[in-house]
Design an enzyme around this catalytic site. Sequence first.
Site, PDB file in Angstrom:
ATOM      1  N   VAL A  50      -0.882   0.939  -1.958  1.00  0.00           N
ATOM      2  CA  VAL A  50      -1.955   1.904  -1.727  1.00  0.00           C
ATOM      3  C   VAL A  50      -2.410   1.855  -0.264  1.00  0.00           C
ATOM      4  O   VAL A  50      -2.671   2.888   0.361  1.00  0.00           O
ATOM      5  CB  VAL A  50      -3.152   1.654  -2.677  1.00  0.00           C
ATOM      6  CG1 VAL A  50      -4.303   2.605  -2.371  1.00  0.00           C
ATOM      7  CG2 VAL A  50      -2.712   1.799  -4.130  1.00  0.00           C
ATOM      8  N   CYS A  51      -2.482   0.656   0.294  1.00  0.00           N
ATOM      9  CA  CYS A  51      -3.029   0.453   1.636  1.00  0.00           C
ATOM     10  C   CYS A  51      -2.392   1.330   2.718  1.00  0.00           C
ATOM     11  O   CYS A  51      -3.119   1.967   3.484  1.00  0.00           O
ATOM     12  CB  CYS A  51      -2.938  -1.013   2.036  1.00  0.00           C
ATOM     13  SG  CYS A  51      -3.832  -2.121   0.925  1.00  0.00           S
ATOM     14  N   PRO A  52      -1.052   1.397   2.810  1.00  0.00           N
ATOM     15  CA  PRO A  52      -0.496   2.200   3.905  1.00  0.00           C
ATOM     16  C   PRO A  52      -0.802   3.686   3.786  1.00  0.00           C
ATOM     17  O   PRO A  52      -0.875   4.378   4.793  1.00  0.00           O
ATOM     18  CB  PRO A  52       1.004   1.918   3.845  1.00  0.00           C
ATOM     19  CG  PRO A  52       1.266   1.427   2.469  1.00  0.00           C
ATOM     20  CD  PRO A  52       0.007   0.734   2.038  1.00  0.00           C
ATOM     21  N   ILE A  55      -4.276   3.868   5.409  1.00  0.00           N
ATOM     22  CA  ILE A  55      -4.214   3.559   6.837  1.00  0.00           C
ATOM     23  C   ILE A  55      -3.583   4.717   7.597  1.00  0.00           C
ATOM     24  O   ILE A  55      -4.101   5.145   8.638  1.00  0.00           O
ATOM     25  CB  ILE A  55      -3.454   2.236   7.073  1.00  0.00           C
ATOM     26  CG1 ILE A  55      -4.227   1.075   6.436  1.00  0.00           C
ATOM     27  CG2 ILE A  55      -3.244   1.993   8.559  1.00  0.00           C
ATOM     28  CD1 ILE A  55      -3.419  -0.212   6.309  1.00  0.00           C
TER      29      ILE A  55
END
Length: 180
Positions: A50-52, A55
Site C-alpha cells: 500500500v505504501c508506494p 508515496i
Amino acid sequence: MLTIGDKFPAFNLKAVVSTDLKKAFTDISSESDKGKWKLVFFWPKDFTFVCPTEIAAFGKLNGDFNDRDTVVYGVSTDSEFVHLAWRNNHADLKDLPFAMLADIKRELSQELGILDKAEGVCLRATFIVDPEGIIRFVSVNDLSVGRNPAEVLRVLDALQTDELCPCNWQKGEEVLKPAA
C-alpha cells in the site's frame, strides 16, 4: 497522540533526497524549511504494497504543495539505507521529489503517538503543520488502508484561507461568511 493545536515535536533525522549515492543523504530537522507549511506523512514499512501507492501519489502532487509554500516529508521507521534501496528498486519511487526521513530510533513517531501497538511501526498518519510549527490537521488510517493525497491538498487549501470552509469546499470557491 498529538493533535490539532499541539506543537509538532522537534526532530533531526537522516533523509534520502536522491538515488545518486553521492548526494543521496542529508539531515533534515524541524528547523529545516523554517517558516513554511509542512506536510509530514508516515507509512508503516518500506518494501510493502500500500505504501508506494501513497508515496507516489504524494509525489505527483508535490508541485501543488510547493505552489502553496508547503514542503513534503515522508517518514517511516526504516533506515535511510533501506529508503535508498527501495527507491532504487521501485519504479514509482525513483524520481520522488521529496525527502524520505528515517525515524529508526522511533523517537518522532513515539512522541507523536502514532506507533502501532502490535507491530511497532508507524500508522498511516498525516500531519499538516503551519509555519509556526503548530499541528493544524491530523489523519490516521489503519495499516491496511491508503489515504487520499488530493484530500490532504484540499484541506491545506482550506487551512490557508484562514476562513470558514464548508464541506467539500475546493480552492477558488466561496467561503462561509457569518452574519455580522
